[in-house]
Design a protein around this motif. Structure first.
Motif, PDB file in Angstrom:
ATOM      1  N   GLY A 109       0.798  -1.231   0.000  1.00  0.00           N
ATOM      2  CA  GLY A 109       0.000   0.000   0.000  1.00  0.00           C
ATOM      3  C   GLY A 109       0.830   1.281   0.000  1.00  0.00           C
ATOM      4  O   GLY A 109       0.294   2.371  -0.156  1.00  0.00           O
ATOM      5  N   TYR A 110       2.133   1.142   0.187  1.00  0.00           N
ATOM      6  CA  TYR A 110       3.014   2.315   0.278  1.00  0.00           C
ATOM      7  C   TYR A 110       3.843   2.502  -0.999  1.00  0.00           C
ATOM      8  O   TYR A 110       4.840   3.219  -1.000  1.00  0.00           O
ATOM      9  CB  TYR A 110       3.958   2.174   1.479  1.00  0.00           C
ATOM     10  N   SER A 111       3.428   1.842  -2.076  1.00  0.00           N
ATOM     11  CA  SER A 111       4.248   1.847  -3.300  1.00  0.00           C
ATOM     12  C   SER A 111       4.499   3.251  -3.828  1.00  0.00           C
ATOM     13  O   SER A 111       5.520   3.498  -4.466  1.00  0.00           O
ATOM     14  CB  SER A 111       3.584   0.989  -4.371  1.00  0.00           C
ATOM     15  N   VAL A 112       3.556   4.173  -3.558  1.00  0.00           N
ATOM     16  CA  VAL A 112       3.756   5.540  -4.062  1.00  0.00           C
ATOM     17  C   VAL A 112       5.000   6.198  -3.470  1.00  0.00           C
ATOM     18  O   VAL A 112       5.484   7.188  -4.011  1.00  0.00           O
ATOM     19  CB  VAL A 112       2.523   6.452  -3.787  1.00  0.00           C
ATOM     20  N   THR A 113       5.530   5.645  -2.371  1.00  0.00           N
ATOM     21  CA  THR A 113       6.711   6.275  -1.757  1.00  0.00           C
ATOM     22  C   THR A 113       7.993   5.925  -2.516  1.00  0.00           C
ATOM     23  O   THR A 113       9.018   6.562  -2.289  1.00  0.00           O
ATOM     24  CB  THR A 113       6.892   5.864  -0.271  1.00  0.00           C
ATOM     25  N   PRO A 128       8.993   5.489  -6.331  1.00  0.00           N
ATOM     26  CA  PRO A 128       8.759   5.436  -7.774  1.00  0.00           C
ATOM     27  C   PRO A 128       9.682   4.400  -8.430  1.00  0.00           C
ATOM     28  O   PRO A 128      10.809   4.227  -7.948  1.00  0.00           O
ATOM     29  CB  PRO A 128       9.107   6.854  -8.242  1.00  0.00           C
ATOM     30  N   PRO A 129       9.265   3.739  -9.500  1.00  0.00           N
ATOM     31  CA  PRO A 129       7.993   3.934 -10.188  1.00  0.00           C
ATOM     32  C   PRO A 129       6.882   3.013  -9.698  1.00  0.00           C
ATOM     33  O   PRO A 129       5.855   2.868 -10.357  1.00  0.00           O
ATOM     34  CB  PRO A 129       8.362   3.549 -11.636  1.00  0.00           C
ATOM     35  N   LEU A 130       7.053   2.372  -8.509  1.00  0.00           N
ATOM     36  CA  LEU A 130       6.096   1.337  -8.095  1.00  0.00           C
ATOM     37  C   LEU A 130       4.665   1.859  -7.991  1.00  0.00           C
ATOM     38  O   LEU A 130       3.704   1.137  -8.255  1.00  0.00           O
ATOM     39  CB  LEU A 130       6.526   0.746  -6.740  1.00  0.00           C
ATOM     40  N   GLY A 131       4.531   3.136  -7.612  1.00  0.00           N
ATOM     41  CA  GLY A 131       3.202   3.700  -7.417  1.00  0.00           C
ATOM     42  C   GLY A 131       2.382   3.801  -8.699  1.00  0.00           C
ATOM     43  O   GLY A 131       1.160   3.942  -8.637  1.00  0.00           O
ATOM     44  N   GLY A 166      -3.608   9.394  -5.298  1.00  0.00           N
ATOM     45  CA  GLY A 166      -3.058   8.235  -4.608  1.00  0.00           C
ATOM     46  C   GLY A 166      -2.261   8.610  -3.376  1.00  0.00           C
ATOM     47  O   GLY A 166      -1.289   7.943  -3.009  1.00  0.00           O
ATOM     48  N   LYS A 167      -2.720   9.696  -2.716  1.00  0.00           N
ATOM     49  CA  LYS A 167      -2.016  10.133  -1.509  1.00  0.00           C
ATOM     50  C   LYS A 167      -2.241   9.112  -0.397  1.00  0.00           C
ATOM     51  O   LYS A 167      -3.363   8.615  -0.221  1.00  0.00           O
ATOM     52  CB  LYS A 167      -2.587  11.487  -1.077  1.00  0.00           C
ATOM     53  N   LEU A 168      -1.195   8.814   0.355  1.00  0.00           N
ATOM     54  CA  LEU A 168      -1.355   7.906   1.497  1.00  0.00           C
ATOM     55  C   LEU A 168      -2.158   8.595   2.584  1.00  0.00           C
ATOM     56  O   LEU A 168      -1.970   9.791   2.819  1.00  0.00           O
ATOM     57  CB  LEU A 168       0.017   7.568   2.082  1.00  0.00           C
ATOM     58  N   ARG A 169      -3.022   7.844   3.230  1.00  0.00           N
ATOM     59  CA  ARG A 169      -3.637   8.403   4.440  1.00  0.00           C
ATOM     60  C   ARG A 169      -2.701   8.068   5.600  1.00  0.00           C
ATOM     61  O   ARG A 169      -2.284   6.908   5.754  1.00  0.00           O
ATOM     62  CB  ARG A 169      -5.037   7.798   4.657  1.00  0.00           C
ATOM     63  N   GLN A 170      -2.351   9.093   6.373  1.00  0.00           N
ATOM     64  CA  GLN A 170      -1.411   8.880   7.489  1.00  0.00           C
ATOM     65  C   GLN A 170      -2.151   8.796   8.816  1.00  0.00           C
ATOM     66  O   GLN A 170      -1.752   8.069   9.713  1.00  0.00           O
ATOM     67  CB  GLN A 170      -0.397  10.051   7.575  1.00  0.00           C
ATOM     68  N   ASN A 176      -3.589   1.531   4.815  1.00  0.00           N
ATOM     69  CA  ASN A 176      -3.449   1.630   3.363  1.00  0.00           C
ATOM     70  C   ASN A 176      -3.150   0.235   2.814  1.00  0.00           C
ATOM     71  O   ASN A 176      -2.299  -0.473   3.349  1.00  0.00           O
ATOM     72  CB  ASN A 176      -2.273   2.546   3.019  1.00  0.00           C
ATOM     73  N   LEU A 177      -3.850  -0.118   1.755  1.00  0.00           N
ATOM     74  CA  LEU A 177      -3.547  -1.388   1.096  1.00  0.00           C
ATOM     75  C   LEU A 177      -3.327  -1.121  -0.393  1.00  0.00           C
ATOM     76  O   LEU A 177      -3.719  -0.081  -0.909  1.00  0.00           O
ATOM     77  CB  LEU A 177      -4.656  -2.409   1.328  1.00  0.00           C
TER      78      LEU A 177
END
Ligand SMILES: Cc1cc2nc3c(=O)[nH]c(=O)nc-3n(C[C@H](O)[C@H](O)[C@H](O)COP(=O)(O)OP(=O)(O)OC[C@H]3O[C@@H](n4cnc5c(N)ncnc54)[C@H](O)[C@@H]3O)c2cc1C
Length: 468
Positions: A240-244, A246-249, A311-315, A350-351
């Motif tokens: 769920g944290y792939s956006v952190t 790149p390019p995984l997100g 696709g912002k993570l919810r913290q 986050n998933l």
């Protein structure tokens, strides 16, 4: 008190101090560097170390083992994969049956490891009940779903119909229309599993570094703010944290799932409700619900989700009053006797959701990258399969695991389907969810005219088609 204790009921219940392991302070040279100490990273390390004890493996974790979805989920350990019908569609009936058997055996494989390694995570294999419990159309769609399952070669031993009387032997809901019972599902205490796995792999010689967010990665190396790691293999296991990183997100977006837990309920209350064998249950709607009775007799109830623009993570998962009360309303409809019960814990996480709504496991040998994810809210069991599969792929073992349709053996990550750019995703998500909410509300109102009911379902079904 450690702030990690407030992540979920499950982390709060742990009988340990939650002290962080040392951070990565010095450069390393290892055979396998895993990013993230959730189930995927830990299962991968476990099976690699079992098969090749000499491998030098390091896990680099941003916070602590279980900080992510693995320490927060609903505890359904399922013997299946999201989208398995589509994944297996091209196989012969014999191959399909073999793949189903492989998936169904996931909970048993986990149980074997739990016993072997002495991990107690309240494992109970009581199966799952998919219930028609809010409006009559749910029975029709559940029966259709059962027919589809049986048309794929599955039998009553895998999924079987329960009429309201049979359902009542396991679970008493206010409006029972029937249910499908699936035996290949166990329930667990998720944080006990992830923390037990972390202890196990650490005892096997895997180095785990905590409080060490990876800031950059590429083939052969990664970096945190304080040190670098060189490695033949990099395994990003951050779902769920792939956006952190790149390019995984591009391929895996964070969506949020929210859960509440009641106070422990009396045995008289549970006598009314049932679930006395550790069964998982859900209500069959296009919107997700998932529940279980915890080992300490709470109702754990998760429902609905969220997606944040870009696709912002919810913290922050301190749920608002409205978020908590929506879940109370939903479980109160199923179990009216619980409407005023005390909710002691509310949280979420986050998933990772892949664009085609089905998981992937891949091994890019040339670049030394192995990846498993896209579980889409069904990753507790899938991550065990992912860990076993990545271990076999990395070690070039020619097993049944590496020949499954969810495995892209020589694919680079760019073989995955990318998500559309914003604002398409946000607009799409909201339009789809609105149609699902409208369908549920329309069908749950017995006074709604038949043509309106049909229209609401057709629109929601049409919108669902865009997901695949
Ligand atoms: C509320 C909720 C309920 C769910 N319920 C269920 C369920 O009942 N059944 C089911 O099958 N699935 C469920 N899921 C999904 C399931 O929990 C996940 O699919 C699974 O835990 C994913 O495991 P993972 O190891 O891949 O990722 P995670 O457990 O998310 O682990 C990723 C780890 O990577 C770390 N990390 C992130 N970024 C970095 C970085 N840059 N550097 C280093 N480390 C990093 C994180 O801190 C985290 O510890 C649920 C998920 C949520 C959120």
């Amino acid at each position: 008190m450690s702030a990690w204790r407030t992540i979920s009921l499950w982390m709060d219940q742990l009988d340990e101090t939650l002290t962080a392991r040392p951070a990565l302070e010095q450069d390393l040279d290892v055979d396998v560097a895993i990013i993230g100490a959730g189930y995927t990273g830990l299962w991968t390390a476990y099976y690699l170390k079992k098969l090749a004890p000499g491998l030098d493996i390091a896990i680099i974790e941003a916070q602590t083992a279980g900080f992510g979805a693995s320490g927060r989920n609903g505890g359904w350990l399922m013997g299946n994969l999201l989208g398995e019908d589509r994944l297996l569609a091209g196989l012969s009936p014999q191959q399909r049956r073999a793949s189903f058997d492989l998936l169904h055996s996931i909970p048993d494989e986990v149980e074997i490891v739990l016993e072997r390694e002495g991990i107690d995570c309240d494992y109970r294999k009581g199966g799952a009940l998919y219930c028609a419990a809010r409006y009559p159309e749910q029975e029709t769609s559940l029966r259709r779903y059962l027919d589809e399952l049986h048309a794929q070669g599955l039998t009553d031993d895998d999924y079987r119909w329960l009429n309201p009387e049979q359902l009542a032997q396991q679970l008493r809901v206010a409006k029972p229309y029937g249910a499908i019972y699936a035996p290949h599902v166990a329930t667990i205490q998720p944080a006990k599993l992830v923390r037990g796995l972390a202890r196990t792999v650490a005892n096997m010689g895997v180095k785990i570094y905590e409080n060490s967010p990876v800031t950059h990665w590429r083939a052969g190396s990664l970096r945190t703010d304080r040190a670098s790691v060189r490695s033949r293999w990099i395994v990003p296991a951050i779902e769920g944290y792939s956006v952190t990183l790149p390019p995984l997100g591009r391929y895996q977006l964070p969506v949020q799932s929210l859960i509440v837990a009641t106070e422990p309920l009396s045995s008289a209350t549970w006598d009314e409700i049932g679930l006395n064998r550790g069964q998982a249950f859900s209500e069959f709607s296009r919107q997700v619900t998932y529940g279980q009775r915890s080992a300490d007799n709470r109702l754990i109830f998760g429902a609905r989700g969220g997606y944040q623009f870009a696709g912002k993570l919810r913290q922050n998962f301190d749920l608002t009053r409205d978020e908590v009360e929506l879940r109370r309303y939903l479980f109160g409809e199923l179990f009216p006797q619980l409407k005023n019960v005390q909710i002691t814990h509310a949280w979420g996480g986050n998933l990772g959701m892949s664009r085609h709504f089905k998981p992937h496991m891949l091994c890019d040998r040339a670049n030394g990258i192995a990846l498993s994810g896209g579980y889409g809210g069904e990753g507790v069991g899938a991550s065990n399969l992912g860990g076993r599969t990545l271990a076999d792929l990395i070690l070039e073992r020619d097993t049944d695991l590496v020949r499954q349709p969810w495995v892209l053996p020589d694919g680079g990550i760019h073989a995955l389907r990318a998500w559309e750019p914003e604002p398409c995703r946000w607009l799409g998500y909201n339009a789809i969810i609105k149609s699902f909410v409208h369908e549920d509300q329309t069908l749950a109102n017995p006074a709604t005219a038949p043509w309106r009911r049909k229209l609401a379902s057709s629109v929601a079904g049409f919108m669902e088609g865009f997901m695949h």
